[in-house]
Design an enzyme around this catalytic site. Sequence first.
Site, short mmCIF file in Angstrom:
data_model
loop_
_atom_site.label_atom_id
_atom_site.label_comp_id
_atom_site.label_asym_id
_atom_site.label_seq_id
_atom_site.Cartn_x
_atom_site.Cartn_y
_atom_site.Cartn_z
N LYS A 110 -8.39 0.88 50.90
CA LYS A 110 -8.81 1.66 49.74
C LYS A 110 -10.32 1.81 49.66
O LYS A 110 -10.82 2.78 49.10
CB LYS A 110 -8.29 1.01 48.44
CG LYS A 110 -6.82 1.30 48.19
CD LYS A 110 -6.48 1.10 46.73
CE LYS A 110 -5.05 1.50 46.43
NZ LYS A 110 -4.69 1.28 45.03
N LYS A 192 1.09 5.77 55.67
CA LYS A 192 2.11 5.81 54.62
C LYS A 192 1.81 6.95 53.64
O LYS A 192 0.66 7.39 53.52
CB LYS A 192 2.17 4.47 53.88
CG LYS A 192 0.95 4.16 53.07
CD LYS A 192 1.21 3.09 52.02
CE LYS A 192 0.03 3.07 51.06
NZ LYS A 192 0.23 2.39 49.82
N LYS A 195 -0.76 8.17 47.11
CA LYS A 195 -1.29 8.97 46.00
C LYS A 195 -2.75 9.32 46.22
O LYS A 195 -3.24 10.32 45.73
CB LYS A 195 -1.27 8.15 44.71
CG LYS A 195 0.08 7.85 44.16
CD LYS A 195 -0.07 6.84 43.02
CE LYS A 195 1.28 6.44 42.49
NZ LYS A 195 1.21 5.36 41.52
P1 AMP Z 1 1.35 2.13 43.44
O1 AMP Z 1 1.48 3.58 43.30
O2 AMP Z 1 0.33 1.74 44.44
O3 AMP Z 1 1.25 1.44 42.12
O4 AMP Z 1 2.72 1.66 44.09
C1 AMP Z 1 3.88 1.49 43.32
C2 AMP Z 1 5.00 0.98 44.17
O5 AMP Z 1 5.37 1.96 45.15
C3 AMP Z 1 4.68 -0.30 44.97
O6 AMP Z 1 5.80 -1.17 44.96
C4 AMP Z 1 4.44 0.21 46.36
O7 AMP Z 1 4.74 -0.76 47.33
C5 AMP Z 1 5.40 1.39 46.44
N1 AMP Z 1 4.95 2.39 47.42
C6 AMP Z 1 3.73 2.98 47.46
N2 AMP Z 1 3.66 3.84 48.50
C7 AMP Z 1 4.87 3.80 49.13
C8 AMP Z 1 5.42 4.45 50.28
N3 AMP Z 1 4.72 5.34 50.97
N4 AMP Z 1 6.69 4.16 50.63
C9 AMP Z 1 7.40 3.26 49.92
N5 AMP Z 1 6.94 2.60 48.85
C10 AMP Z 1 5.69 2.85 48.44
#
Ligand code: AMP
Length: 325
Positions: A110, A192, A195
């Site tokens: 990040k 991956k 966002k």
């Molecule tokens: P965040 O948006 O970073 O708060 O992530 C929220 C949840 O989504 C967390 O459990 C992450 O591990 C999961 N996550 C984020 N990106 C991915 C992805 N590309 N594939 C699967 N899970 C994801």
Amino acid sequence: MKILTGIQPTNILHIGNYFGALKPAVKLSQENDLLMMIADYHAITVPQDPKQLKENILFATAAYIATGIDPKKTVLFQQSQVPEHTELGWILQTLTYMGEAERMTQFKDKSGDNQKRVSVGLFTYPTLMAADILLYNTEAVPVGADQKQHLELTRDLAERFNHQFGKTFVVPEPLIPEHGAKILSLNDPLKKMSKSSPTAKSYVSIMDTPDVIVKKIRSAVTDSERTITVDDNRPGLKNLLTILHLITGESLVDIAGSYEDKGMKELKDDLAEALVLYLGPLQAEIRGLLENKDELQKIIEIGSREAHKLANNQIKIVKNKMGLL
Ligand code: AMP
Ligand code: TRP
């Protein structure tokens, strides 16, 4: 089992978040005690527009409920309304070694080339995440694969605290789904889906319109082979098959088999159509819920009050053990 998970409130919730974390959490909530946290203190580790953040918190609440979180059964709460998170976060920082924090790969990803200008909060964020989990005697944490290292740190901190001050914390397990734990970027399938990607072409947001979904899936990067096979060396294709599997429940091999006489174009068209049909009702439900923001606000307040009660018990135990009370 006691389960907790958190998702940052941002204006995009992509299908990786949805299938990797949100959907599995909803499924678990049917047979377990779930705490579902809107991780707003995590969101502010990078700059946020105040008005937009407020909207995003309500959007997150609506999206979780539309996915199947029942606020009567699940403690749905906002992290910043429960002050014990930052209290325990601070305490855990004092138990975390610099070397441990420096190993966190998500911080490195990040912060990128900008290591000197990112916030200290982004660096210490995994200790706050450990606090989120350890405040509630959480036994299991449904997350995507990218959070595994943070869960390992959480386990180490729980064990360290228990060793130094006597048994206090439950040592939690990560729950990482077999499929969907790492949905890949559509335009760069070696990364991956994220966002924070600079281009919206790399992800499908759960709120994307049908036209946009079709365009994004059609332009997804795959490879030049003609046949449809399940092959780890073809990550772009495997990613599309995985997304289709998550929607239909059919196995990857069966899906690939049904494209024996067809090619990539048909697969992409079918996937786009399946996604449009899947997300349509979810979007309608979210929009409906967002029409009554006062109600959403009330739901968050009730959940946060409940979380505060639980967290307050635990922080008192922690402070007692440490000689602070
Ligand atoms: P965040 O948006 O970073 O708060 O992530 C929220 C949840 O989504 C967390 O459990 C992450 O591990 C999961 N996550 C984020 N990106 C991915 C992805 N590309 N594939 C699967 N899970 C994801
Ligand atoms: N760090 C997680 C992410 O960025 C979100 C999160 C915050 C979380 N606190 C948590 C996930 C506690 C699980 C448990 O994806």
